[in-house]
Design a protein around this motif. Structure first.
Motif, short mmCIF file in Angstrom:
data_model
loop_
_atom_site.label_atom_id
_atom_site.label_comp_id
_atom_site.label_asym_id
_atom_site.label_seq_id
_atom_site.Cartn_x
_atom_site.Cartn_y
_atom_site.Cartn_z
N PHE A 11 0.68 -1.18 0.09
CA PHE A 11 -0.07 -0.11 0.10
C PHE A 11 0.81 1.26 -0.10
N PRO A 12 1.08 1.99 -1.08
CA PRO A 12 1.99 3.18 -1.18
C PRO A 12 1.15 4.26 -0.51
N VAL A 13 1.57 4.89 0.62
CA VAL A 13 1.05 5.81 1.33
C VAL A 13 1.75 6.89 1.78
N ALA A 14 2.89 6.98 0.94
CA ALA A 14 3.99 8.23 1.41
C ALA A 14 3.55 9.35 0.85
N GLY A 15 2.46 9.52 0.20
CA GLY A 15 2.29 10.83 -0.74
C GLY A 15 1.88 11.98 0.49
N LEU A 16 2.13 13.20 0.01
CA LEU A 16 1.91 14.40 0.86
C LEU A 16 0.64 14.90 0.94
N GLY A 17 -0.52 14.51 0.11
CA GLY A 17 -1.69 14.86 0.03
C GLY A 17 -1.87 16.34 0.00
N THR A 18 -1.00 16.85 -1.09
CA THR A 18 -1.13 18.24 -1.12
C THR A 18 -2.77 18.99 -1.64
N PHE A 55 0.43 -7.05 4.79
CA PHE A 55 0.12 -6.02 4.60
C PHE A 55 1.49 -4.98 4.67
N ILE A 56 1.96 -4.39 3.73
CA ILE A 56 3.33 -3.58 3.54
C ILE A 56 2.93 -2.17 3.07
N PHE A 57 2.98 -1.52 4.13
CA PHE A 57 2.60 0.01 3.84
C PHE A 57 4.12 0.82 3.72
N VAL A 58 4.14 1.65 2.54
CA VAL A 58 5.20 2.39 2.34
C VAL A 58 4.93 3.70 2.82
N THR A 59 5.57 4.22 3.69
CA THR A 59 5.04 5.42 4.30
C THR A 59 6.33 6.47 4.29
N SER A 60 6.04 7.58 4.92
CA SER A 60 6.96 8.65 4.81
C SER A 60 7.01 9.56 6.04
N ARG A 61 7.80 10.62 6.08
CA ARG A 61 7.75 11.34 7.34
C ARG A 61 6.32 11.93 7.53
N GLY A 62 5.84 12.02 8.89
CA GLY A 62 4.59 12.59 9.50
C GLY A 62 3.50 11.46 9.26
N LYS A 63 3.66 10.49 8.82
CA LYS A 63 2.67 9.42 8.82
C LYS A 63 2.21 8.57 10.03
N SER A 64 2.91 8.92 11.21
CA SER A 64 2.81 8.03 12.38
C SER A 64 1.35 7.67 12.75
N ALA A 65 0.53 8.85 12.64
CA ALA A 65 -0.88 8.56 12.63
C ALA A 65 -1.64 7.34 12.00
N LEU A 66 -0.84 7.02 10.84
CA LEU A 66 -1.46 5.91 10.06
C LEU A 66 -0.92 4.47 11.13
N VAL A 117 6.84 1.45 -4.57
CA VAL A 117 6.89 -0.03 -4.41
C VAL A 117 8.10 -0.78 -4.52
N TRP A 118 9.23 0.01 -4.88
CA TRP A 118 10.49 -0.54 -4.86
C TRP A 118 11.08 -0.65 -3.62
N CYS A 119 10.49 0.46 -2.86
CA CYS A 119 10.99 0.34 -1.43
C CYS A 119 10.78 -0.86 -0.51
N ALA A 120 9.78 -1.45 -1.12
CA ALA A 120 9.19 -2.75 -0.49
C ALA A 120 9.71 -4.05 -0.93
N ARG A 121 10.88 -3.95 -1.68
CA ARG A 121 11.58 -4.98 -2.28
C ARG A 121 11.78 -6.10 -1.33
N ARG A 122 12.46 -5.77 -0.40
CA ARG A 122 13.07 -6.93 0.52
C ARG A 122 12.13 -7.86 1.17
N LEU A 123 10.64 -7.10 1.14
CA LEU A 123 9.82 -7.88 1.80
C LEU A 123 9.03 -8.78 0.93
N ILE A 124 9.29 -8.64 -0.37
CA ILE A 124 8.49 -9.39 -1.53
C ILE A 124 9.51 -10.71 -2.16
#
Ligand code: G1P
Length: 296
Positions: A11-18, A55-66, A117-124
């Motif tokens: 689940f790519p969830v790293a976007g800024l949501g601008t 379930f693999i979430f690709v997150t970014s800074r500021g997503k700890s609420a997730l 998606v590539w950031c999750a490569r080691r888990l696939i």
């Protein structure tokens, strides 16, 4: 040959949501709610229905609420149990993910969907995996990803939907070879083509079942449309190397919750599906539309 199971989803969830600022200044976009459930919950429920176990979430800074959202909430659960609020308790528990079934990896720079998606490569491992973009909400009798898992028989598969010509440049677009019922075999794919260069009006929607080769392709893909590393280009490479890619024309209604208008439409559609909200909301909408029409 036995059919390969699909048990992992990214689940790519790293976007800024601008597009949802200022709300997304402090709340991840994926936590914004359709009625009373966050966007991400719809994607998780869909994945569960399709048999996903990891379930693999690709997150970014500021997503700890997730991450907090997926965690257990013992105090809250105790209070709900003590008050006999069983329905709410099971809703809360449904949002909690088992420790072993969830992983979060960080995308340190916003370099595109392919990079996320590539950031999750080691888990696939060496097995097909799903990707769900939580912005795309699909309302259907059978979950969209489940429809795809049932139809999947090797190679890579993307959800596909016809879109009007003036919107085609917002999407990955399929160059179609042949139709076999709901499954379309694909000759090529292009990310966000100019309107007069789109190979068809069949657009990629955010549900994918991908061969592990696609992850390997991502090791070498360079920036494409919009200067970003595109998942579409890594899938297109499969076709160029004679490996099968299919489009799946799913049954259901898709809402683009990455846009304000799509988010509002999804909110109304979800509310109208609910027995506890439908009557009052219908009455309100009818009155409102009548008043608007009279004022024009
Ligand atoms: C992404 C994909 C695109 C796909 C779309 C579906 O684009 O890159 O191929 O058609 O999702 O929602 P985005 O909406 O992130 O620009």
């Amino acid at each position: 040959m036995t059919k390969q199971r699909v048990t992992k989803a990214i689940f790519p969830v790293a976007g800024l949501g601008t597009r949802f600022l200022p709300a997304t200044k402090s709340i991840p976009k994926e936590i914004l709610t359709l009625v009373d459930r966050p966007l991400i919950q719809y994607a998780i429920d869909e994945a569960r229905e399709a048999g996903i176990e990891e379930f693999i979430f690709v997150t970014s800074r500021g997503k700890s609420a997730l991450e907090d959202y997926f965690d257990g909430a013992p105090d809250l659960e105790r209070q709900l149990a003590a008050k006999g609020k069983d329905a709410l308790l099971s809703e809360v528990q449904r949002a909690t993910m088992d420790s072993g079934s969830i992983a979060c990896v960080r995308q340190r720079e916003a370099l595109g969907l392919g990079h996320a998606v590539w950031c999750a490569r080691r888990l696939i491992g060496d097995e097909p995996f799903a990707v769900l973009l939580p912005d795309d909400i699909i309302k259907s009798d059978v979950a969209c990803l489940k429809q795809m898992v049932d139809a999947y028989d090797g190679g890579s598969m993307v959800a596909a939907m016809e879109v009007p010509n003036h919107r085609i440049s917002d999407y990955g677009v399929l160059d179609i070879n042949t139709h076999i019922g709901d499954v379309v075999s694909v000759n090529g794919m292009v990310e966000k083509p100019a309107r007069d260069e789109a190979p068809s009006n069949l657009a990629v929607i955010g549900r994918y079942i991908l061969s592990p080769n696609v992850m390997r392709n991502l090791n070498k893909i360079e920036a494409g449309a919009g200067g970003e590393i595109q998942l579409t280009d890594a899938i297109a490479k499969e076709i160029a190397e004679q490996r099968a890619v299919y489009g799946y024309k799913f049954e259901g209604t898709r809402f683009d919750c990455g846009s304000k208008s799509g988010f509002l439409q999804a909110t109304v559609a979800c509310a109208l599906d609910r027995d506890d909200l439908r009557g009052e909301l219908m009455e309100y909408l009818q009155d409102l539309l009548m008043l608007r029409a009279a004022a024009e």
